[in-house]
Design an enzyme around this catalytic site. Structure first.
Site, PDB file in Angstrom:
ATOM      1  N   ASN A  67       1.034  -1.057  -0.043  1.00  0.00           N
ATOM      2  CA  ASN A  67      -0.068  -0.116   0.080  1.00  0.00           C
ATOM      3  C   ASN A  67       0.982   1.083  -0.004  1.00  0.00           C
ATOM      4  O   ASN A  67       1.573   1.645   1.135  1.00  0.00           O
ATOM      5  CB  ASN A  67      -0.710  -0.006   1.409  1.00  0.00           C
ATOM      6  CG  ASN A  67      -1.814   1.188   1.380  1.00  0.00           C
ATOM      7  OD1 ASN A  67      -1.617   2.199   0.427  1.00  0.00           O
ATOM      8  ND2 ASN A  67      -2.278   1.372   2.737  1.00  0.00           N
TER       9      ASN A  67
ATOM     10  N   LYS B 205       0.164   4.412  -0.029  1.00  0.00           N
ATOM     11  CA  LYS B 205      -0.407   5.554   0.600  1.00  0.00           C
ATOM     12  C   LYS B 205      -0.388   6.892  -0.679  1.00  0.00           C
ATOM     13  O   LYS B 205      -0.516   6.434  -1.741  1.00  0.00           O
ATOM     14  CB  LYS B 205      -0.102   5.794   1.675  1.00  0.00           C
ATOM     15  CG  LYS B 205      -0.205   4.267   2.514  1.00  0.00           C
ATOM     16  CD  LYS B 205       0.181   4.426   4.268  1.00  0.00           C
ATOM     17  CE  LYS B 205       0.085   3.124   4.828  1.00  0.00           C
ATOM     18  NZ  LYS B 205      -0.084   3.181   6.250  1.00  0.00           N
TER      19      LYS B 205
ATOM     20  N   HIS C 182      -9.335   1.459   4.846  1.00  0.00           N
ATOM     21  CA  HIS C 182      -7.855   1.608   5.558  1.00  0.00           C
ATOM     22  C   HIS C 182      -8.360   2.606   6.799  1.00  0.00           C
ATOM     23  O   HIS C 182      -9.013   3.508   6.590  1.00  0.00           O
ATOM     24  CB  HIS C 182      -6.934   1.975   4.485  1.00  0.00           C
ATOM     25  CG  HIS C 182      -5.490   2.178   5.145  1.00  0.00           C
ATOM     26  ND1 HIS C 182      -5.152   2.987   6.208  1.00  0.00           N
ATOM     27  CD2 HIS C 182      -4.556   1.289   5.048  1.00  0.00           C
ATOM     28  CE1 HIS C 182      -3.866   2.597   6.427  1.00  0.00           C
ATOM     29  NE2 HIS C 182      -3.562   1.515   5.659  1.00  0.00           N
TER      30      HIS C 182
ATOM     31  N   GLU D   3      -6.301   4.571   8.005  1.00  0.00           N
ATOM     32  CA  GLU D   3      -6.169   6.294   7.606  1.00  0.00           C
ATOM     33  C   GLU D   3      -7.552   6.929   7.002  1.00  0.00           C
ATOM     34  O   GLU D   3      -7.791   8.196   7.291  1.00  0.00           O
ATOM     35  CB  GLU D   3      -5.038   6.603   6.833  1.00  0.00           C
ATOM     36  CG  GLU D   3      -3.657   6.293   7.587  1.00  0.00           C
ATOM     37  CD  GLU D   3      -2.642   5.410   6.632  1.00  0.00           C
ATOM     38  OE1 GLU D   3      -2.632   5.692   5.534  1.00  0.00           O
ATOM     39  OE2 GLU D   3      -1.570   4.876   7.540  1.00  0.00           O
TER      40      GLU D   3
ATOM     41  N   GLU E 153      -5.548  -4.829  10.624  1.00  0.00           N
ATOM     42  CA  GLU E 153      -4.420  -3.801  10.846  1.00  0.00           C
ATOM     43  C   GLU E 153      -4.796  -2.925  12.065  1.00  0.00           C
ATOM     44  O   GLU E 153      -5.324  -2.081  12.052  1.00  0.00           O
ATOM     45  CB  GLU E 153      -4.547  -2.843   9.789  1.00  0.00           C
ATOM     46  CG  GLU E 153      -4.010  -3.605   8.492  1.00  0.00           C
ATOM     47  CD  GLU E 153      -3.450  -2.343   7.265  1.00  0.00           C
ATOM     48  OE1 GLU E 153      -2.367  -2.695   6.798  1.00  0.00           O
ATOM     49  OE2 GLU E 153      -4.078  -1.348   7.081  1.00  0.00           O
TER      50      GLU E 153
ATOM     51  N   GLY F 175       2.708   1.835  10.739  1.00  0.00           N
ATOM     52  CA  GLY F 175       3.778   2.979  10.584  1.00  0.00           C
ATOM     53  C   GLY F 175       4.385   3.343  11.937  1.00  0.00           C
ATOM     54  O   GLY F 175       5.127   4.385  11.785  1.00  0.00           O
TER      55      GLY F 175
ATOM     56  N   SER G 176       3.478  -2.427  10.452  1.00  0.00           N
ATOM     57  CA  SER G 176       4.880  -2.397  10.255  1.00  0.00           C
ATOM     58  C   SER G 176       5.517  -3.846   9.758  1.00  0.00           C
ATOM     59  O   SER G 176       6.511  -4.287  10.601  1.00  0.00           O
ATOM     60  CB  SER G 176       5.455  -2.240  11.722  1.00  0.00           C
ATOM     61  OG  SER G 176       5.008  -0.705  11.981  1.00  0.00           O
TER      62      SER G 176
HETATM   63  P1  PGA Z   1       3.207   0.158   7.557  1.00  0.00           P
HETATM   64  O1  PGA Z   1       1.599   0.395   6.929  1.00  0.00           O
HETATM   65  O2  PGA Z   1       3.456  -1.152   6.912  1.00  0.00           O
HETATM   66  O3  PGA Z   1       3.901   1.370   6.944  1.00  0.00           O
HETATM   67  O4  PGA Z   1       2.706  -0.056   8.967  1.00  0.00           O
HETATM   68  C1  PGA Z   1       0.609  -0.668   6.804  1.00  0.00           C
HETATM   69  C2  PGA Z   1      -0.505  -0.222   6.078  1.00  0.00           C
HETATM   70  O5  PGA Z   1      -1.094   1.017   6.624  1.00  0.00           O
HETATM   71  O6  PGA Z   1      -1.251  -0.901   5.428  1.00  0.00           O
END
Ligand code: PGA
Length: 239
Positions: free
Chosen positions: A6, A8, A92, A94, A162, A168, A198
C-alpha cells in the site's frame, strides 16, 4: 498467500513507472505467492502498464459504491475496470481516522467492488486505546458485521487485520497477537486474512507462518523495490 504493498500518498506517475520496472527485476523468481501494489489513483495507469504480464496485480486504495454521480473526489468501480485494475483496498484505518469512513460506508464500497467483478482488500483493526480497554474483539466484530451482511464470504474478498497502533509505528503485533486476532476474525468470516502494521522483511517470515495469517498488507516497506522484493521472498519461503 498475498503480499500487497500500500503506497498511500507516495509515488507520482513517473516514480511509479520507475518503481515497477525495478520491482519486476528485483522480484525475479519469487514464486508461490500472489503480489499486488496499490498506488495512488494518478499512478495506477502507469503501474498497470509497467506490470502487464508480470502477474503482479494493481489495486486502488479506495473506490466509491455509486456507478457515477456528484461525488467530488471519488472514483467508481467502472473507472478501475476500464484501467484494468485488479481491485481496491477499502476501509483503511487512515480513511476511517482522517476522512470520516464508517463501518457502513466501508461495507458499501466492498460490496460495489465485488459486484463489479473486482477484488477487495477490506481493512479492520482496533486503536491502541481499544486494545488497552480489552475491546479488540468487540471492535473487530462491529467493523466486520456490515461486511458480513452486505458481502459475506466471497472468493474475491480478503480481510486485512491492521491494528492501528502498529501502522507506521514500527510496533508490530507479535505473531501471537496477530494469530489471536486472525483466528477471531476467521470465526466471523472465513476468507483469506492479511496482517498489516510494520511488516518488514525481517519479521514477515514469522508473521506469515501463523496458521491464520494468509498474507500481508505492507505500507512503509513496500516503497522501495528491493525491500519489498525481499519481504515477498521471505513470505514465499513460508507460503
Ligand atoms: P506500515 O503500513 O507497513 O507502514 O505500518 C501498513 C498499512 O497501513 O497498510
Amino acid at each position: 498467500m498475498l503480499i500487497a504493498g500500500n503506497w498511500k500518498m507516495f509515488k507520482t506517475p513517473s516514480e511509479a513507472k520507475t518503481f515497477c520496472r525495478s520491482l519486476r527485476e528485483s522480484i525475479g523468481d519469487v514464486e508461490g505467492i500472489d503480489i499486488a501494489v496499490c498506488p495512488p489513483y494518478v499512478s495506477l495507469a502507469n503501474a498497470i502498464e509497467e506490470l502487464a504480464g508480470s502477474g503482479i496485480d494493481v489495486y486502488a486504495q479506495n473506490v466509491h459504491w455509486a456507478e457515477n454521480g456528484a461525488f467530488t473526489g471519488e472514483i467508481s468501480t467502472g473507472m478501475l475496470t476500464e484501467l484494468a485494475a485488479a481491485g481496491s483496498i477499502v476501509g483503511h484505518s487512515e480513511r476511517r481516522q482522517y476522512f470520516g469512513e464508517t463501518d457502513d460506508t466501508v461495507a458499501k464500497r466492498a460490496k460495489a467492488t465485488i459486484d463489479a467483478g473486482l477484488k477487495v482488500i477490506a481493512c479492520v483493526g482496533e486503536l491502541e486505546s481499544e486494545r488497552d480497554a480489552n475491546e479488540t474483539e468487540a471492535v473487530l466484530a462491529r467493523q466486520l458485521a456490515p461486511i458480513v451482511q452486505q458481502v459475506g464470504v466471497h472468493e474475491r474478498l480478503v480481510i486485512a487485520y491492521e491494528p492501528v497502533w502498529a501502522i507506521g509505528t514500527g510496533k508490530t503485533a507479535s505473531p501471537a497477537q496477530a494469530e489471536e486476532a486472525h483466528a477471531f476474525i476467521r470465526g466471523i468470516i472465513d476468507v483469506p486474512l492479511l496482517y498489516g502494521g510494520s511488516v518488514k522483511p525481517d519479521n514477515a517470515g514469522e508473521l506469515m507462518s501463523q496458521p491464520n495469517v494468509n498474507g500481508a498488507l505492507v505500507g512503509g516497506a513496500s516503497l522501495d523495490a528491493d525491500t519489498f522484493a525481499s519481504l515477498c521472498a521471505a513470505a514465499s519461503v513460508v507460503a
